[in-house]
Design an enzyme around this catalytic site. Structure first.
Site, PDB file in Angstrom:
ATOM      1  N   ASN A 102      35.746  35.890  16.163  1.00 14.37           N
ATOM      2  CA  ASN A 102      36.495  35.369  15.050  1.00 14.37           C
ATOM      3  C   ASN A 102      37.692  35.164  16.027  1.00 14.37           C
ATOM      4  OD1 ASN A 102      37.214  35.418  12.292  1.00 14.37           O
ATOM      5  ND2 ASN A 102      38.139  37.262  12.092  1.00 14.37           N
ATOM      6  N   PRO A 103      37.604  33.355  15.539  1.00 12.88           N
ATOM      7  CA  PRO A 103      38.846  33.110  16.408  1.00 12.88           C
ATOM      8  C   PRO A 103      40.353  32.657  15.283  1.00 12.88           C
ATOM      9  CG  PRO A 103      37.142  31.279  15.941  1.00 12.88           C
ATOM     10  CD  PRO A 103      36.468  32.887  15.427  1.00 12.88           C
TER      11      PRO A 103
ATOM     12  N   PHE B  92      45.869  40.616  13.367  1.00 17.40           N
ATOM     13  CA  PHE B  92      44.980  40.381  12.494  1.00 17.40           C
ATOM     14  C   PHE B  92      44.565  41.016  11.624  1.00 17.40           C
ATOM     15  CE2 PHE B  92      41.071  38.159  10.186  1.00 17.40           C
ATOM     16  CZ  PHE B  92      41.993  36.836  10.131  1.00 17.40           C
TER      17      PHE B  92
END
Length: 276
Positions: A185-186, A89
């Site tokens: 920060n899932p 990510f």
């Protein structure tokens, strides 16, 4: 063609392709191709033939909506720059809000212990470690692809990387009751939500989290409460449509003083709570 004129042309091209920040992206791509800092771009010589070839390839790929960070190979979060690429990510500017809140929660704590869950590249853990060199920082992720980047970025920094699934009960039990601040920060986008092409390039598991987007937030709240010492705090990034739901999740997990803060665009994006 001067660099200034080149930037105008490339900005128009990227804007026509739907890129959200065409001028910034044009500047970063030209600076990367020329090998100069972005701040000195207008003082640079125009690209030579080889640089022009490289730049054309980069711009064509960006116009096709390949993530900018994949093209230049790095992303910035606060004071740190990390390596990024396919399989992890990409840190976004809105996570600056989570970083600032976490550092505020650490204020006045000596030699704190910090755990960053769903760490991805390790950028947030690194930024906290950079700002608080007295801290013991743990970075946690379960995805093998992300862990390759996290370990690469944190090598030699003192940040400890853990391979662990934050949704599994009892995970990280060795840290129970020892942590001052938990950050996360899932993945939080509801399954089936349309997202920009750049987000599609991120690993699915790092973006989407069930029908309501909270499938990871719920176990993270429980885990954070277990990890934290009394008086410790958790800070979670989430979708701007989620603040009330995330506050409810944290309250149900036993947190007090639950509150949401907005990012620089005024969107409610980060919620925190304290362990009694």
């Amino acid at each position: 063609m001067t660099v200034r004129a080149l930037l105008v042309r490339l900005t128009e091209r990227l804007a026509a392709a739907g890129v959200a920040s065409p001028r910034v992206d044009a500047e970063l791509l030209v600076a990367h191709a020329l090998g100069v800092p972005r701040g000195r771009l207008l003082l640079a010589d125009p690209p030579d033939a080889e640089q022009a070839r490289v730049l054309e390839d980069l711009v064509a790929r960006r116009a096709a909506r390949e993530p900018l960070q994949h093209l230049v190979g790095t992303a910035v979060l606060g004071p740190v720059e990390v390596a990024v690429g396919p399989g992890v990510f990409v840190p976004r500017p809105e996570t600056e809000t989570l970083l600032e809140l976490a550092l505020g929660l650490l204020h006045g704590r000596e030699r704190p212990v910090v755990v960053d869950l769903c760490t991805g590249t390790g950028a947030l853990a690194l930024a906290i470690a950079h700002a608080r060199p007295d801290a013991t920082v743990h970075a946690v992720d379960a995805d093998p692809g992300a862990l390759v980047w996290a370990r690469r970025n944190t090598a030699g920094t003192g940040v400890t990387v853990h391979e662990a699934d934050v949704t599994v009960p009892g995970v990280l039990a060795g840290l129970d009751g020892t942590v001052d601040v938990v950050t996360c920060n899932p993945p939080y986008v509801p399954e089936g939500t349309a997202v920009p092409p750049e987000v599609v390039a991120d690993p699915h598991v790092a973006v989407f989290a069930g029908a309501d987007g909270l499938d990871v937030v719920r176990p993270v709240a429980t885990l954070a409460h277990r990890l934290l010492r009394g008086g410790g705090a958790v800070a979670l990034e989430h979708d701007e449509s989620h603040p009330a739901a995330v506050r409810d999740v944290l309250a149900a997990a036993g947190f007090t003083g639950v509150a949401t803060v907005t990012d620089l665009a005024g969107r409610p994006r980060v919620t925190s709570g304290h362990r009694a």
